[in-house]
Design a protein around this motif. Structure first.
Motif, mmCIF file in Angstrom:
data_model
loop_
_atom_site.group_PDB
_atom_site.id
_atom_site.type_symbol
_atom_site.label_atom_id
_atom_site.label_comp_id
_atom_site.label_asym_id
_atom_site.label_seq_id
_atom_site.Cartn_x
_atom_site.Cartn_y
_atom_site.Cartn_z
ATOM 1 N N GLY A 1 0.781 -1.225 0.000
ATOM 2 C CA GLY A 1 0.000 0.000 0.000
ATOM 3 C C GLY A 1 0.811 1.272 0.000
ATOM 4 O O GLY A 1 0.273 2.351 0.296
ATOM 5 N N LEU A 2 2.091 1.186 -0.346
ATOM 6 C CA LEU A 2 2.929 2.387 -0.309
ATOM 7 C C LEU A 2 2.503 3.437 -1.320
ATOM 8 O O LEU A 2 2.863 4.610 -1.190
ATOM 9 C CB LEU A 2 4.397 2.018 -0.538
ATOM 10 C CG LEU A 2 5.059 1.163 0.544
ATOM 11 C CD1 LEU A 2 6.526 0.923 0.208
ATOM 12 C CD2 LEU A 2 4.934 1.830 1.919
ATOM 13 N N LEU A 3 1.739 3.023 -2.340
ATOM 14 C CA LEU A 3 1.330 3.956 -3.386
ATOM 15 C C LEU A 3 -0.142 4.334 -3.301
ATOM 16 O O LEU A 3 -0.683 4.937 -4.236
ATOM 17 C CB LEU A 3 1.647 3.360 -4.766
ATOM 18 C CG LEU A 3 3.111 2.981 -4.999
ATOM 19 C CD1 LEU A 3 3.304 2.399 -6.390
ATOM 20 C CD2 LEU A 3 4.016 4.187 -4.806
ATOM 21 N N LEU A 4 -0.814 4.000 -2.210
ATOM 22 C CA LEU A 4 -2.227 4.343 -2.064
ATOM 23 C C LEU A 4 -2.405 5.856 -2.090
ATOM 24 O O LEU A 4 -1.643 6.589 -1.450
ATOM 25 C CB LEU A 4 -2.774 3.777 -0.766
ATOM 26 C CG LEU A 4 -2.961 2.259 -0.707
ATOM 27 C CD1 LEU A 4 -3.331 1.822 0.700
ATOM 28 C CD2 LEU A 4 -4.034 1.813 -1.692
ATOM 29 N N PRO A 5 -3.405 6.363 -2.806
ATOM 30 C CA PRO A 5 -3.584 7.827 -2.880
ATOM 31 C C PRO A 5 -3.977 8.459 -1.557
ATOM 32 O O PRO A 5 -3.626 9.600 -1.284
ATOM 33 C CB PRO A 5 -4.704 7.987 -3.926
ATOM 34 C CG PRO A 5 -5.404 6.664 -3.965
ATOM 35 C CD PRO A 5 -4.356 5.635 -3.672
ATOM 36 N N ASP A 6 -4.715 7.735 -0.710
ATOM 37 C CA ASP A 6 -5.120 8.256 0.589
ATOM 38 C C ASP A 6 -3.999 8.004 1.588
ATOM 39 O O ASP A 6 -3.633 6.864 1.848
ATOM 40 C CB ASP A 6 -6.406 7.566 1.042
ATOM 41 C CG ASP A 6 -6.946 8.153 2.345
ATOM 42 O OD1 ASP A 6 -6.287 9.046 2.916
ATOM 43 O OD2 ASP A 6 -8.025 7.708 2.786
#
Length: 657
Positions: free
Chosen positions: A649-654
């Motif tokens: 999840g390192l690139l999740l927008p939130d």
């Protein structure tokens, strides 16, 4: 806000390391507490009197404070409806900042008690239960006008909130607010960014600060009074806790008695620790205040807070085998209190930890006894406060309520069951919907078993920090030889392990194979990319000195440069993630810009997979096979890093977390 095992500093330390290379009566029929094996009734080896307790404390605490480099401590002990002793040790203000040194006064000195605050919140909820204003088993949404992020049909109840089984993921942001930051209103705390639900309610203990903030909001909504006002009037003041307060910062009249808080005795104090998710960790109280609370909880001679029937309900295990399965054979949550049995005696307690403030209380409800301790520093080592606190609480139990004889013998299924349990697990207290999911992937707990069926779980240690050896004393229940740790395992009909209870509010869950591989994959990937980056200038220097420049086709040379540039960008991203982790290491929030920068570098660097694969394919068709091998390794490293970044999840927008 709790010492669980699970504190934020330990969580973030693991993340940084990875990125850089915490019974009275059963509540309902059939919910009896698990039997605590004991050879015979417990005999008391020392009489618990004021004189003996004072002599014991004098022989223990000054030496512990000196050894662990903690400035001061306060202790209260109550029994049979009266205060046996209230003692202060060391300094509330060391004078290192130029003030006059001030000793700890157990009657006046105020400490931050962290998650011990949750016992007060739970008491307030139980007052509403006693009056018939709320029902423990009705949906929480019947009492509050907010929407909760739920994934399961089972509704969240107050019973779930008070037992840490509402199923919420862990939340880290704004645990501790910077000095001078306004503390948000309670409604804002529970509605701004509620955590996702990742477990079915009532099934999987997972410690949750949010759950107690929501429970406090139920109190506020049902009574029509601000939670801070209700808690102050109906619990603190009613119990006789004259100087206790949930206010942040404290009212002016109390500031002069507030203990300064220090990383260790020889360092400068830190500002007042502002807790974001209040009131679960925001209480300030003296040893005298907490003695009054202990007496109110023990109900000898009548409680000012709850009647005997409600206290019996509050002190009983709150969930049974119908929901917890095999976990119910171990220690369980009461309503706001942890079962902490020792030496065959039932103990209910709660600990609390902020940045450098640490406290704990324990109730012996069957013996009308209670003890509280607080310290105003973390000490010389990361675990100094835990060591001191544990030495006092365990020493108290062993001195006044010792075990009478040997524990139970191992059962015949030990060897087979231990082998089934041995493996790699993750904590139930974990983030899943945010970029902090990477931690839950990379951090693991390995349980080992020997041929005799003895288990070793790194989270469970003796006073010296050495993992204890656990023997199976009932089918799927393990215990150490002294009876201090009791571990129950939930298995399915086929005998597969589903959860391991290491605490009433924390279980270990089996990690899927792909998550087990995440840590070695990311470590290996970063190692290969680092090697490639270091080899880049080394090869250039060697080629220049030997007049033998690297001989590659022009396209391959461009692909190599792009690939290595991408690797350098990944290195920048890892450095930025490390910086974010460092900002979060004390419970504070990371700067959004730093997280966004880390995400951007991670995404751009991961795109190096395209030129890396292209170059590996071209190299495989050329004569220099060693170059093909190296190019393939680099391509696999980009693939491994990118896969873990996406899965974690390192690139999740939130970027709320």
């Amino acid at each position: 806000m709790t010492s669980h095992r699970k504190s934020l500093a330990r969580v973030l330390a693991v993340g940084l390391a990875i990125l850089s290379t915490g019974l009275l009566v059963a509540a309902q029929p059939g919910w009896a507490a698990p039997a605590i094996p004991a050879a015979q009734p417990v005999a008391v080896s020392a009489e618990l009197t004021t004189a003996d307790a004072d002599a014991w404390l004098d022989g223990v605490l000054p030496a512990l404070l000196e050894r662990e480099e903690i400035p001061g401590a306060a202790v209260s002990i109550v029994r049979d409806g009266r205060v046996l002793t209230r003692r202060g040790f060391g300094l509330a203000d060391t004078g290192i900042s130029g003030n006059q040194p001030r000793p700890v006064d157990p009657e006046r000195t105020i400490f931050r008690v962290g998650s011990v605050s949750k016992t007060v919140v739970a008491t307030a909820v139980m007052q509403l239960v006693q009056r018939g204003q709320v029902d423990l088993d009705r949906p929480v949404t019947d009492y509050v006008n907010i929407e909760l992020p739920t994934r399961f049909r089972t509704p969240i109840t107050l019973r779930h909130l008070l037992t840490h089984t509402a199923g919420f993921e862990e939340v880290y942001a704004n645990m501790i607010l910077p000095a001078g930051t306004p503390v948000p209103a309670l409604r804002e705390t529970v509605t701004a960014a509620p955590p996702d639900q990742i477990y079915e309610p009532g099934t999987t203990p997972a410690y949750s600060n949010y759950s107690y903030a929501l429970a406090a909001y139920v109190v506020e909504s049902v009574t029509g009074r601000e939670a801070a006002e209700y808690l102050q009037d109906e619990v603190l003041r009613a119990a006789g806790m004259a100087t206790a307060s949930f206010a942040q910062p404290l009212p002016e009249r109390l500031n002069a008695d507030l203990a300064q808080v220090y990383p260790s005795r020889h360092q400068q104090p830190i500002p007042f620790e502002l807790v974001g998710p209040w009131p679960p960790g925001s209480l300030s109280a003296s040893a005298a205040d907490m003695a009054a609370f202990l007496l109110a909880q023990l109900n000898t001679g009548g409680s000012a807070l709850l009647n005997q029937q409600t206290l019996a309900l509050m002190h009983s295990p709150a969930l049974g085998e119908d929901r917890l399965g095999g976990l119910a054979a171990g220690h369980r949550m009461a309503l706001g209190l942890f079962e902490e049995d020792r030496n065959g005696r039932r103990i209910l307690g709660h600990s609390g930890d902020l940045i450098h403030s640490h406290a704990a209380l324990q109730l012996y409800p069957d013996d009308a006894t209670g003890i509280f301790i607080a310290v105003n520093g973390s000490g010389a080592r990361a675990d100094s406060a835990t060591v001191l606190r544990r030495a006092v609480l365990d020493g108290f139990a062993d001195r006044y309520f010792p075990a009478a004889g040997p524990g139970p013998s191992p059962v015949g299924t030990a060897a087979d069951h231990a082998q089934a349990v041995a493996g790699i697990y993750g904590l139930s207290r974990t983030p899943q919907s945010t970029f902090m999911r990477a931690y839950s992937m990379l951090a693991s707990v390995q349980i080992s078993a020997d041929d005799a069926g003895t288990l070793t779980i790194p989270l469970l240690t003796d006073a010296g920090g050495t993992p204890v050896r656990l023997a199976e004393v009932e089918p799927w229940v393990w215990q150490d030889s002294e009876g201090h740790h009791r571990v129950a395992v939930r298995v399915d009909e086929a005998g597969a392990v589903g959860a391991i209870g290491v605490s009433p509010a924390l279980v270990l869950l089996p990690k899927p194979a792909w998550q087990v591989m995440a840590a070695p994959v990311v470590a290996g990937s970063l190692g290969v990319l680092l090697f490639a980056l270091l080899a880049w200038p080394v090869r250039a220097i060697i080629g220049w000195r030997l007049k033998a420049p690297l001989d590659l086709p022009r396209r391959d040379m461009r692909l190599r440069r792009i690939t290595l540039t991408a690797a350098a960008v990944i290195a920048v991203g890892v450095t930025l993630w490390a910086g974010a982790v460092m900002q979060m290491s004390g419970g504070f929030s990371a700067q959004p810009g730093l997280i966004r920068g880390a995400q951007a570098a991670t995404a751009l660097g991961a795109l190096g997979l395209v030129p890396a694969v292209w170059r590996a394919m071209r190299a495989s068709r050329q004569a220099h096979k060693s170059r093909a091998v190296l190019a393939t390794l680099v391509a696999l490293a980009f693939l491994g890093f990118g896969a873990v970044a996406l899965a974690g999840g390192l690139l999740l927008p939130d970027i709320t977390y």
